[in-house]
Write a protein that holds these residues in place. Structure first.
Motif, PDB file in Angstrom:
ATOM      1  N   GLY A  93     -11.607  -6.441   7.037  1.00 46.88           N
ATOM      2  CA  GLY A  93     -11.593  -5.402   7.841  1.00 46.88           C
ATOM      3  C   GLY A  93     -10.415  -4.532   7.601  1.00 46.88           C
ATOM      4  O   GLY A  93     -10.534  -3.502   7.389  1.00 46.88           O
ATOM      5  N   TRP A  94      -9.174  -5.322   7.585  1.00 45.56           N
ATOM      6  CA  TRP A  94      -7.956  -4.514   7.355  1.00 45.56           C
ATOM      7  C   TRP A  94      -8.100  -3.947   5.701  1.00 45.56           C
ATOM      8  O   TRP A  94      -7.641  -2.757   5.834  1.00 45.56           O
ATOM      9  CB  TRP A  94      -6.729  -5.468   7.458  1.00 45.56           C
ATOM     10  CG  TRP A  94      -5.440  -5.055   6.793  1.00 45.56           C
ATOM     11  CD1 TRP A  94      -4.692  -4.237   7.885  1.00 45.56           C
ATOM     12  CD2 TRP A  94      -4.568  -5.301   5.748  1.00 45.56           C
ATOM     13  NE1 TRP A  94      -3.608  -4.059   7.048  1.00 45.56           N
ATOM     14  CE2 TRP A  94      -3.773  -4.521   5.746  1.00 45.56           C
ATOM     15  CE3 TRP A  94      -5.232  -5.853   4.603  1.00 45.56           C
ATOM     16  CZ2 TRP A  94      -2.746  -4.535   4.746  1.00 45.56           C
ATOM     17  CZ3 TRP A  94      -4.253  -6.015   3.571  1.00 45.56           C
ATOM     18  CH2 TRP A  94      -2.984  -5.263   3.813  1.00 45.56           C
ATOM     19  N   SER A  95      -8.463  -4.411   4.817  1.00 43.68           N
ATOM     20  CA  SER A  95      -8.615  -4.089   3.729  1.00 43.68           C
ATOM     21  C   SER A  95      -9.385  -2.787   3.561  1.00 43.68           C
ATOM     22  O   SER A  95      -9.192  -1.816   2.864  1.00 43.68           O
ATOM     23  CB  SER A  95      -9.072  -4.967   2.413  1.00 43.68           C
ATOM     24  OG  SER A  95      -8.092  -6.096   2.173  1.00 43.68           O
ATOM     25  N   THR A  96     -10.544  -2.848   4.174  1.00 45.55           N
ATOM     26  CA  THR A  96     -11.609  -1.510   4.396  1.00 45.55           C
ATOM     27  C   THR A  96     -10.566  -0.390   4.999  1.00 45.55           C
ATOM     28  O   THR A  96     -10.703   0.713   4.560  1.00 45.55           O
ATOM     29  CB  THR A  96     -12.787  -1.857   5.107  1.00 45.55           C
ATOM     30  OG1 THR A  96     -13.213  -2.913   4.529  1.00 45.55           O
ATOM     31  CG2 THR A  96     -13.534  -0.843   5.237  1.00 45.55           C
ATOM     32  N   ALA A  97      -9.844  -0.894   6.050  1.00 42.36           N
ATOM     33  CA  ALA A  97      -9.157   0.488   6.787  1.00 42.36           C
ATOM     34  C   ALA A  97      -7.985   0.891   5.610  1.00 42.36           C
ATOM     35  O   ALA A  97      -7.737   2.046   5.770  1.00 42.36           O
ATOM     36  CB  ALA A  97      -8.357  -0.095   7.852  1.00 42.36           C
ATOM     37  N   VAL A  98      -7.438  -0.078   4.974  1.00 46.09           N
ATOM     38  CA  VAL A  98      -6.296   0.444   4.071  1.00 46.09           C
ATOM     39  C   VAL A  98      -6.984   1.332   2.890  1.00 46.09           C
ATOM     40  O   VAL A  98      -6.268   2.397   2.623  1.00 46.09           O
ATOM     41  CB  VAL A  98      -5.814  -0.793   3.360  1.00 46.09           C
ATOM     42  CG1 VAL A  98      -4.692  -0.450   2.159  1.00 46.09           C
ATOM     43  CG2 VAL A  98      -4.872  -1.528   4.344  1.00 46.09           C
ATOM     44  N   MET A 128       0.832  -1.204   0.143  1.00 46.44           N
ATOM     45  CA  MET A 128       0.037   0.090   0.089  1.00 46.44           C
ATOM     46  C   MET A 128       0.961   1.065  -0.006  1.00 46.44           C
ATOM     47  O   MET A 128       0.428   2.206  -0.556  1.00 46.44           O
ATOM     48  CB  MET A 128      -0.795   0.131   1.092  1.00 46.44           C
ATOM     49  CG  MET A 128      -1.863  -1.020   1.125  1.00 46.44           C
ATOM     50  SD  MET A 128      -3.044  -1.220  -0.260  1.00 46.44           S
ATOM     51  CE  MET A 128      -2.247  -2.046  -1.451  1.00 46.44           C
ATOM     52  N   THR A 129       2.091   1.015   0.571  1.00 48.99           N
ATOM     53  CA  THR A 129       3.029   2.252   0.510  1.00 48.99           C
ATOM     54  C   THR A 129       3.457   2.768  -0.880  1.00 48.99           C
ATOM     55  O   THR A 129       3.411   3.889  -1.275  1.00 48.99           O
ATOM     56  CB  THR A 129       4.284   1.946   1.496  1.00 48.99           C
ATOM     57  OG1 THR A 129       3.793   1.487   2.791  1.00 48.99           O
ATOM     58  CG2 THR A 129       5.119   3.103   1.503  1.00 48.99           C
ATOM     59  N   ALA A 130       3.608   1.580  -1.669  1.00 45.19           N
ATOM     60  CA  ALA A 130       3.627   1.785  -3.155  1.00 45.19           C
ATOM     61  C   ALA A 130       2.756   2.440  -3.680  1.00 45.19           C
ATOM     62  O   ALA A 130       3.107   3.370  -4.690  1.00 45.19           O
ATOM     63  CB  ALA A 130       4.141   0.473  -3.898  1.00 45.19           C
ATOM     64  N   VAL A 131       1.452   1.949  -3.496  1.00 45.10           N
ATOM     65  CA  VAL A 131       0.190   2.687  -4.175  1.00 45.10           C
ATOM     66  C   VAL A 131       0.293   4.198  -3.718  1.00 45.10           C
ATOM     67  O   VAL A 131      -0.008   5.080  -4.615  1.00 45.10           O
ATOM     68  CB  VAL A 131      -1.059   1.917  -3.771  1.00 45.10           C
ATOM     69  CG1 VAL A 131      -2.057   2.839  -4.465  1.00 45.10           C
ATOM     70  CG2 VAL A 131      -0.945   0.493  -4.492  1.00 45.10           C
ATOM     71  N   THR A 163      -5.572   0.518  -5.676  1.00 40.49           N
ATOM     72  CA  THR A 163      -5.500  -0.071  -4.368  1.00 40.49           C
ATOM     73  C   THR A 163      -6.562  -1.166  -4.284  1.00 40.49           C
ATOM     74  O   THR A 163      -6.014  -2.338  -3.719  1.00 40.49           O
ATOM     75  CB  THR A 163      -6.008   0.981  -3.571  1.00 40.49           C
ATOM     76  OG1 THR A 163      -5.019   2.225  -3.605  1.00 40.49           O
ATOM     77  CG2 THR A 163      -6.222   0.627  -2.100  1.00 40.49           C
ATOM     78  N   VAL A 164      -7.609  -1.031  -4.626  1.00 39.02           N
ATOM     79  CA  VAL A 164      -8.680  -2.176  -4.619  1.00 39.02           C
ATOM     80  C   VAL A 164      -8.074  -3.378  -5.425  1.00 39.02           C
ATOM     81  O   VAL A 164      -8.310  -4.630  -5.167  1.00 39.02           O
ATOM     82  CB  VAL A 164     -10.120  -1.910  -5.272  1.00 39.02           C
ATOM     83  CG1 VAL A 164     -10.908  -3.048  -5.173  1.00 39.02           C
ATOM     84  CG2 VAL A 164     -10.523  -0.962  -4.292  1.00 39.02           C
ATOM     85  N   SER A 165      -7.620  -3.227  -6.702  1.00 34.33           N
ATOM     86  CA  SER A 165      -7.022  -4.421  -7.438  1.00 34.33           C
ATOM     87  C   SER A 165      -5.693  -5.140  -6.681  1.00 34.33           C
ATOM     88  O   SER A 165      -5.820  -6.094  -6.549  1.00 34.33           O
ATOM     89  CB  SER A 165      -6.475  -3.873  -8.584  1.00 34.33           C
ATOM     90  OG  SER A 165      -7.391  -3.153  -9.610  1.00 34.33           O
ATOM     91  N   VAL A 166      -4.932  -4.350  -6.174  1.00 33.51           N
ATOM     92  CA  VAL A 166      -3.881  -5.043  -5.202  1.00 33.51           C
ATOM     93  C   VAL A 166      -4.552  -5.798  -4.015  1.00 33.51           C
ATOM     94  O   VAL A 166      -4.123  -6.773  -3.812  1.00 33.51           O
ATOM     95  CB  VAL A 166      -2.836  -3.670  -4.727  1.00 33.51           C
ATOM     96  CG1 VAL A 166      -2.143  -4.526  -3.775  1.00 33.51           C
ATOM     97  CG2 VAL A 166      -2.075  -3.249  -5.935  1.00 33.51           C
TER      98      VAL A 166
END
Length: 122
Positions: free
Chosen positions: A98-103, A1-4, A29-32
């Motif tokens: 849940g983690w993905s939602t936060a990201v 996510m840092t790269a995105v 982001t969603v694709s990753v």
């Protein structure tokens, strides 16, 4: 996510359209994240295969997806010795969603701030 987020920042300085930046960043982001979830399902299916957690002939990727997404169809059930593996997979999937939602929310906030900064400076 840092790269995105870093890629979004780099392209933000070149983008005359902040809304396009937001669209590009959210799609990336969603694709990753989707790719990461699919990869994790394959890891779970490999684990099921290693311990023979499902009856012979079971599509282990399907079984892992059903457990990971907490669908619980019940059309495939684990063998008796591994009954707790399904709920553990489901707990893992719920935590990862849940983690993905936060990201996604964090990336959205950062991208909107970058877009706002561009609009203010330009």
């Amino acid at each position: 996510m840092t790269a995105v987020v870093s890629a979004a920042r780099a392209s933000a300085t070149k983008s005359p359209h902040p809304s396009l930046l937001l669209i590009f960043t959210m799609i990336a982001t969603v694709s990753v994240l989707m790719g990461a979830h699919v990869l994790e399902v394959f890891v779970w299916s490999l684990a099921y295969s290693i311990v023979d957690a499902a009856p012979a002939g079971t599509n282990l990727v399907y079984f892992a997806f059903v457990n990971y997404a907490t669908l619980g169809y019940g059309d495939v059930t684990p063998v008796e010795d591994w009954k707790l593996l399904g709920p553990i997979t489901a707990m893992n999937g719920a935590l990862m969603f849940g983690w993905s939602t936060a990201v996604i929310f964090e990336v959205l906030q950062k991208t909107m701030k970058i877009s706002s900064d561009i609009a203010d400076s330009g």
